[in-house]
Structure formats: structure tokens, C-alpha cells
Write a protein that holds these residues in place. Structure first.
Motif, PDB file in Angstrom:
ATOM      1  N   GLY A 116      20.662 -34.009   7.070  1.00 48.89           N
ATOM      2  CA  GLY A 116      20.054 -34.337   8.359  1.00 48.89           C
ATOM      3  C   GLY A 116      19.117 -35.525   8.298  1.00 48.89           C
ATOM      4  O   GLY A 116      18.780 -36.117   9.333  1.00 48.89           O
ATOM      5  N   LYS A 117      18.706 -35.927   7.106  1.00 54.19           N
ATOM      6  CA  LYS A 117      17.816 -37.087   6.939  1.00 54.19           C
ATOM      7  C   LYS A 117      18.559 -38.420   7.023  1.00 54.19           C
ATOM      8  O   LYS A 117      17.940 -39.468   7.129  1.00 54.19           O
ATOM      9  CB  LYS A 117      17.087 -37.018   5.591  1.00 54.19           C
ATOM     10  N   LEU A 118      19.878 -38.358   6.936  1.00 53.82           N
ATOM     11  CA  LEU A 118      20.653 -39.596   6.984  1.00 53.82           C
ATOM     12  C   LEU A 118      20.652 -40.175   8.393  1.00 53.82           C
ATOM     13  O   LEU A 118      20.860 -39.459   9.367  1.00 53.82           O
ATOM     14  CB  LEU A 118      22.091 -39.340   6.521  1.00 53.82           C
ATOM     15  N   ASP A 119      20.434 -41.470   8.477  1.00 51.61           N
ATOM     16  CA  ASP A 119      20.368 -42.165   9.759  1.00 51.61           C
ATOM     17  C   ASP A 119      21.657 -42.954   9.976  1.00 51.61           C
ATOM     18  O   ASP A 119      21.863 -43.998   9.348  1.00 51.61           O
ATOM     19  CB  ASP A 119      19.164 -43.107   9.774  1.00 51.61           C
ATOM     20  N   PRO A 120      22.535 -42.498  10.877  1.00 51.20           N
ATOM     21  CA  PRO A 120      23.803 -43.195  11.093  1.00 51.20           C
ATOM     22  C   PRO A 120      23.629 -44.596  11.695  1.00 51.20           C
ATOM     23  O   PRO A 120      24.529 -45.420  11.611  1.00 51.20           O
ATOM     24  CB  PRO A 120      24.576 -42.282  12.043  1.00 51.20           C
ATOM     25  N   ALA A 151      20.689 -46.223  -3.814  1.00 50.61           N
ATOM     26  CA  ALA A 151      19.300 -45.735  -3.839  1.00 50.61           C
ATOM     27  C   ALA A 151      18.943 -45.015  -2.536  1.00 50.61           C
ATOM     28  O   ALA A 151      18.246 -43.994  -2.553  1.00 50.61           O
ATOM     29  CB  ALA A 151      18.339 -46.898  -4.084  1.00 50.61           C
ATOM     30  N   TYR A 152      19.412 -45.520  -1.402  1.00 53.43           N
ATOM     31  CA  TYR A 152      19.151 -44.875  -0.110  1.00 53.43           C
ATOM     32  C   TYR A 152      19.721 -43.452  -0.099  1.00 53.43           C
ATOM     33  O   TYR A 152      19.024 -42.496   0.260  1.00 53.43           O
ATOM     34  CB  TYR A 152      19.735 -45.693   1.041  1.00 53.43           C
ATOM     35  N   PHE A 153      20.975 -43.320  -0.498  1.00 46.23           N
ATOM     36  CA  PHE A 153      21.611 -41.995  -0.471  1.00 46.23           C
ATOM     37  C   PHE A 153      20.961 -41.050  -1.478  1.00 46.23           C
ATOM     38  O   PHE A 153      20.771 -39.871  -1.181  1.00 46.23           O
ATOM     39  CB  PHE A 153      23.122 -42.104  -0.680  1.00 46.23           C
TER      40      PHE A 153
END
Length: 178
Positions: A116-120, A151-153
């Protein structure tokens, strides 16, 4: 003997973690692997072993640390797992340009809360799709310009990861099937 694909994270990037492929092949030979093949300089190894994937992962990481002095994350996939990765890319199915496609391989399935923290919208026009333990990427302006980095993922999902371009993933699939 099963066919495996080992993906080593962060070797031969610039001046960091230099590992000659001949040394890497010898390291796998020392572990009892057979038919060891490396592909390009970024830590891709196709090999056969009677051991299980978890045991191999630990053994490879330990041997790299002991023999080469490097702390490297290793992801080990079976040939059927890689075949599934190749068949599950939503961007390849949509016939996006293969040179613009990448896969971020995750060491484990991320927690739902972290997903849920991932920003599409983080990096439009770049797109991503999380499918199981892989993040499929479409980067129309190239991976070198995206904010959808390894690094983001890792930060958002809380798991180790390593990214490969689609050409490499496809070639590894071919090597594993030969």
C-alpha cells in the motif's frame, strides 16, 4: 539435478563489488554446481544442482562473503519460477517495447501493508505492476531516468530486490531451457 538461476544484487556496478565472471563460475563449481554459465557482467548465473533453492541461496551468499569479501544478496529461482516470470509480464503482453521493460525480483513476497506504500503516480509516464514476488516495469524514457528504482522498491516494500532488463530475463530463460 534441477536448473537454477542465481541473481546477484549489486555486483560490477561502476567501481563497486567487482567480481570477474570466471571467479564467479569457479565459486559455483566449488559449491558443487554443474553446467555453470554466467550471462553479462551483472551477476546472472544459470546452473544445475541437487540442492534446494533456500540452501543454495545461503551457501552462495556465505561463499561470496568468505571468498570474495563481499556481502551480496542472492536470489535463486528455479526454471519453472523464471518461466512463470516470463509469462506474467503485463507489459510484454500489452506489446510494449521490450527494450523499455524491466523486472525487479523481490527476495520474498512483501507484506500487504507495505504494498500500500507504493505510489503508482510516482514516476509517470513510467509504470509498474506487482505480481507475486516481481515488480514489472515499463520505463518509456529508460531505466536510467526512472524514479522506480531498485532502492525505491526495497525501501517501500521492506524486502531485498534486484532488477534486470527484459532482454536479460528472456536470455536467462533461454539459457535455463537449453
Amino acid at each position: 539435478m534441477k536448473t537454477y538461476i542465481a541473481l546477484l544484487r549489486g555486483i560490477n556496478l561502476g567501481a563497486h563489488n567487482k567480481v570477474p565472471m570466471a571467479d564467479l563460475r569457479a565459486l559455483f563449481d566449488d559449491l558443487g554446481a554443474e553446467d555453470v554459465e554466467t550471462y553479462v557482467q551483472s551477476g546472472n548465473v544459470v546452473f544445475k544442482s541437487a540442492e534446494g533453492a533456500e540452501k543454495l541461496t545461503r551457501a552462495i551468499e556465505r561463499k561470496i562473503r568468505r571468498d570474495l569479501g563481499l556481502s551480496v544478496t542472492v536470489l535463486v529461482l528455479t526454471r519453472p519460477q523464471l518461466t512463470k516470470v516470463l509469462g506474467s509480464n503485463p507489459f510484454a503482453k500489452a506489446k510494449k517495447e521490450p527494450a523499455k521493460l524491466h523486472v525487479t525480483f523481490l527476495a520474498e513476497k512483501p507484506d500487504r501493508a507495505n504494498v500500500g506504500k507504493l505510489d503508482p503516480e510516482r514516476a509517470a509516464p513510467d509504470e509498474f505492476r506487482l505480481v507475486g514476488q516481481q515488480v514489472y516495469l515499463h520505463c518509456p524514457n529508460g531505466y536510467g531516468r526512472t524514479k522506480l528504482t531498485n532502492a525505491y522498491f526495497e525501501k517501500q516494500l521492506g524486502v531485498a530486490a534486484t532488477t534486470r532488463n527484459w532482454k536479460t530475463v528472456t536470455r536467462l530463460g533461454e539459457l535455463a531451457s537449453s
